[in-house]
Design an enzyme around this catalytic site. Structure first.
Site, short mmCIF file in Angstrom:
data_model
loop_
_atom_site.label_atom_id
_atom_site.label_comp_id
_atom_site.label_asym_id
_atom_site.label_seq_id
_atom_site.Cartn_x
_atom_site.Cartn_y
_atom_site.Cartn_z
N SER A 82 64.06 47.81 50.02
CA SER A 82 64.16 46.57 49.24
C SER A 82 63.85 45.31 50.06
O SER A 82 64.71 44.47 50.27
CB SER A 82 65.57 46.48 48.64
N ASP A 92 52.66 50.10 43.27
CA ASP A 92 51.32 50.21 43.86
C ASP A 92 50.70 51.60 43.77
O ASP A 92 49.49 51.74 43.94
CB ASP A 92 51.38 49.82 45.34
N CYS A 112 55.55 40.75 50.88
CA CYS A 112 54.79 39.52 50.59
C CYS A 112 55.20 38.38 51.52
O CYS A 112 54.43 37.46 51.77
CB CYS A 112 55.04 39.08 49.14
N ALA A 118 59.65 47.94 46.55
CA ALA A 118 59.76 47.03 45.40
C ALA A 118 60.07 47.80 44.11
O ALA A 118 61.12 47.61 43.50
CB ALA A 118 58.47 46.21 45.25
N ALA A 119 59.15 48.69 43.72
CA ALA A 119 59.32 49.38 42.44
C ALA A 119 60.55 50.29 42.45
O ALA A 119 61.32 50.32 41.48
CB ALA A 119 58.06 50.18 42.11
C1 LIG Z 1 51.28 41.19 53.96
C2 LIG Z 1 51.43 41.42 52.49
C3 LIG Z 1 51.50 40.34 51.63
C4 LIG Z 1 51.62 40.55 50.27
N1 LIG Z 1 51.68 39.46 49.44
C5 LIG Z 1 51.83 39.64 48.12
C6 LIG Z 1 51.97 38.52 47.25
O1 LIG Z 1 51.97 37.36 47.70
N2 LIG Z 1 52.10 38.74 45.93
C7 LIG Z 1 52.13 40.02 45.40
O2 LIG Z 1 52.29 40.17 44.18
N3 LIG Z 1 52.02 41.11 46.21
C8 LIG Z 1 51.88 40.94 47.54
N4 LIG Z 1 51.79 42.03 48.37
C9 LIG Z 1 51.81 43.38 47.78
C10 LIG Z 1 53.23 43.88 47.58
O3 LIG Z 1 53.91 43.87 48.79
C11 LIG Z 1 53.17 45.28 47.01
O4 LIG Z 1 52.51 45.21 45.77
C12 LIG Z 1 54.56 45.87 46.82
O5 LIG Z 1 55.20 46.05 48.05
C13 LIG Z 1 54.45 47.21 46.11
O6 LIG Z 1 55.69 47.80 46.06
P1 LIG Z 1 55.87 49.35 45.83
O7 LIG Z 1 57.34 49.60 45.83
O8 LIG Z 1 55.08 49.80 44.67
O9 LIG Z 1 55.16 50.06 47.08
P2 LIG Z 1 55.31 49.88 48.64
O10 LIG Z 1 55.70 48.50 49.00
O11 LIG Z 1 54.07 50.43 49.24
O12 LIG Z 1 56.54 50.84 49.00
C14 LIG Z 1 56.45 52.22 48.92
C15 LIG Z 1 57.49 52.84 49.82
O13 LIG Z 1 57.49 54.25 49.63
C16 LIG Z 1 57.52 54.89 50.89
N5 LIG Z 1 56.94 56.23 50.74
C17 LIG Z 1 55.63 56.53 50.52
N6 LIG Z 1 55.47 57.86 50.44
C18 LIG Z 1 56.71 58.40 50.59
C19 LIG Z 1 57.19 59.74 50.60
N7 LIG Z 1 56.37 60.76 50.42
N8 LIG Z 1 58.51 59.93 50.79
C20 LIG Z 1 59.35 58.88 50.97
N9 LIG Z 1 58.96 57.61 50.98
C21 LIG Z 1 57.64 57.37 50.79
C22 LIG Z 1 56.69 53.97 51.77
O14 LIG Z 1 56.91 54.21 53.13
C23 LIG Z 1 57.20 52.62 51.31
O15 LIG Z 1 58.41 52.33 51.97
C24 LIG Z 1 51.67 41.86 49.75
C25 LIG Z 1 51.61 42.95 50.62
C26 LIG Z 1 51.49 42.73 51.97
C27 LIG Z 1 51.44 43.93 52.90
#
Ligand SMILES: Cc1cc2nc3c(=O)[nH]c(=O)nc-3n(C[C@H](O)[C@H](O)[C@H](O)COP(=O)(O)OP(=O)(O)OC[C@H]3O[C@@H](n4cnc5c(N)ncnc54)[C@H](O)[C@@H]3O)c2cc1C
Length: 457
Positions: A43, A290, A47, A14-15
């Site tokens: 991407s 996150d 959720c 996401a981020a």
């Molecule tokens: C089942 C479920 C339902 C959800 N429902 C909601 C909702 O309804 N509303 C809401 O606001 N939020 C919801 N969320 C939370 C939301 O999905 C997360 O807040 C969001 O995905 C965060 O995005 P992010 O990019 O910060 O991190 P993440 O989604 O955790 O992505 C991080 C990525 O970085 C990769 N990564 C990590 N370390 C490394 C590394 N060292 N090298 C390379 N890649 C790496 C990981 O493998 C992952 O692909 C839900 C989550 C789940 C699991």
């Protein structure tokens, strides 16, 4: 034309993609973007996974927001199956390992964005190696769980953990005709709500599920049992529950080990500390989503509330600052919404429990009312709890649930808190009214009036 900046992003759900997309749209910023993820896709909407598992979304590709090709067509370089193993801030480099070949490479950056997110916490339960025990975070988890519940001999399920993901899975399993037991170690499910609200939600869920769903609280799972696959779950109270599948949804922890090893300051729950421009403690390194800590706009304390909504906002903010412009992310209210079947469940700001902990002079009201004129077809109950500081007359938070339109009331409160409204001012909010939509005095205003009556006796 300015010199080309090398922007490196670690993480692609996401981020990370948000930063990438925003930078690609930024005019007059000359950059080369490389995004590295350890996954084989980027991407996507985690959720949406519960609704894919349920079958409401048939095609998993619907959860993909943008493909690597779409990003590459716009000029970004997307590197799949590449894990960042080290950040070398002095050298402005990161170390990348190919998850398939093991080949290591060093990559230079001018600006680095860490968006490594979070991963599920797995408690120390015995026999975690058994088949058909899952966590849910990634697309592949969703596919595996859905395949399993669609097998003819999958009749019973256990969910470990009663947070919002546990509740969303409960709905998915229930709607697929499974007998489900949800087991929560704490006294209440959905512990981000006040206890009496959690208990009302629990009762409502059980009532709506016509005996197919059982929720056990104050009970922990201590062991899984079975030959090669899970067949029984053993709890701390000695209950033995037969099951064909178990999903562990006991919370998440931030992926911040590489950041910590690089000397980047961490904060609450070991999430990365960032300022309001999403800058970490080390120059030229940003973080969003996150993996970062949040600033709570009501408690004025740091917290960690990992949500997709916040990840997107923080990603945008990080991108603007990476591009040399200025944006400030003010903080969060922790606004969240989920559902169980027709029941909408949401909250914003502080609960009464939290507000007391932070020393506010709390007054609260709980009221249940129809969401629209009672004589209208489809009018449904909603229950709203409003939390206010008596001395400051400031709204601190709201919780709402019901088969009616509960979350629009919570969103209204979120706006009121952001606008720093007083209770007196809020009472006069000029809301819309017509019988199909609301009541002449909106349920939210009724809840606020109840509080006003307590303050001005
Ligand atoms: C089942 C479920 C339902 C959800 N429902 C909601 C909702 O309804 N509303 C809401 O606001 N939020 C919801 N969320 C939370 C939301 O999905 C997360 O807040 C969001 O995905 C965060 O995005 P992010 O990019 O910060 O991190 P993440 O989604 O955790 O992505 C991080 C990525 O970085 C990769 N990564 C990590 N370390 C490394 C590394 N060292 N090298 C390379 N890649 C790496 C990981 O493998 C992952 O692909 C839900 C989550 C789940 C699991």
């Amino acid at each position: 034309m300015t010199e080309t900046q090398k922007i490196v992003i670690i993480g692609g759900v996401a981020a990370g993609p948000k930063i990438c997309a925003k930078l690609l749209r930024t005019k007059d910023f000359n950059c080369k973007i490389d995004l590295y993820t350890e996954e084989d896709m980027i991407s996507y909407s985690a959720c949406g996974l519960p609704y894919f598992i349920e079958g409401l979304i048939e095609d998993v590709n619907r959860l993909i927001v943008r493909t690597p090709q779409q990003f590459e067509e716009k000029g970004a370089n997307i590197h799949l199956n590449k894990r960042c193993t080290k950040i070398l801030p002095q050298e402005h480099k990161i170390v990348i390992a190919d998850t398939k070949t093991g080949i290591i490479q060093e990559v230079e950056y001018d600006k680095l964005a860490i968006t490594t997110g979070a991963r599920p916490i797995v408690p120390p339960i015995q026999n975690l190696h058994l088949q058909n025990i899952f966590t849910v975070r990634k697309i592949k988890d969703g596919i595996e769980i859905r395949n399993k519940i669609r097998e003819e001999n999958t009749k019973k399920a256990v969910i470990v953990g009663g947070g919002y993901i546990g509740i969303e899975l409960l709905e998915a399993f229930y709607k697929n005709g499974l007998e489900v037991v949800l087991i929560e170690r704490d006294e209440h499910i959905l512990s981000i709500f006040d206890p009496e609200i959690s208990d009302m939600i629990k009762d409502e869920i059980v009532k709506m599920s016509q005996g197919k769903v059982n929720i056990l609280t104050s009970e922990a799972v201590i062991a899984f049992e079975g030959d090669d696959r899970v067949q029984r779950v053993i709890t701390s109270k000695g209950n033995i529950i037969e099951t064909d599948i178990a999903v562990i949804a006991t919370g998440v922890t931030p992926n911040t080990e590489i950041a910590a090893a690089a000397g980047i300051e961490l904060g609450v729950s070991n999430a990365i500390r960032v300022n309001n421009r999403m800058q970490t403690s080390i120059k030229d390194i940003y973080a969003a989503g996150d993996c970062t800590e949040n600033y709570h706009l009501v408690s004025k304390n740091y917290c960690w509330i990992p949500l997709g909504s916040t990840a997107n906002k923080e990603g945008r903010c990080a991108a603007i600052n990476i591009a040399g412009q200025y944006d400030a992310f003010p903080g969060v209210l922790g606004s969240a919404v989920t559902r169980y079947d027709g029941l909408s469940i949401s909250l914003t700001g502080l609960t009464e429990t939290e507000a007391r902990k932070f020393g506010f002079d709390v007054v609260s009201s709980v009221m249940t009312k129809k969401d629209k004129a009672g004589y209208m077809p489809g009018a449904e109950n909603i229950t709203i709890k409003l939390v206010v500081d008596k001395r400051l007359k400031k709204i601190l938070g709201a919780q709402a649930f019901g088969n009616g339109d509960a979350d629009k009331r919570v969103n209204t409160v979120a706006s009121a808190i952001m606008a720093d409204q007083t209770l007196d001012n809020f009472l006069h909010t000029d809301m819309t009214y017509a019988p199909p939509f609301s009541t002449a005095v909106d349920p939210l205003i009724s809840a606020a009036l109840l509080i006003s009556n307590q303050i001005y006796k």
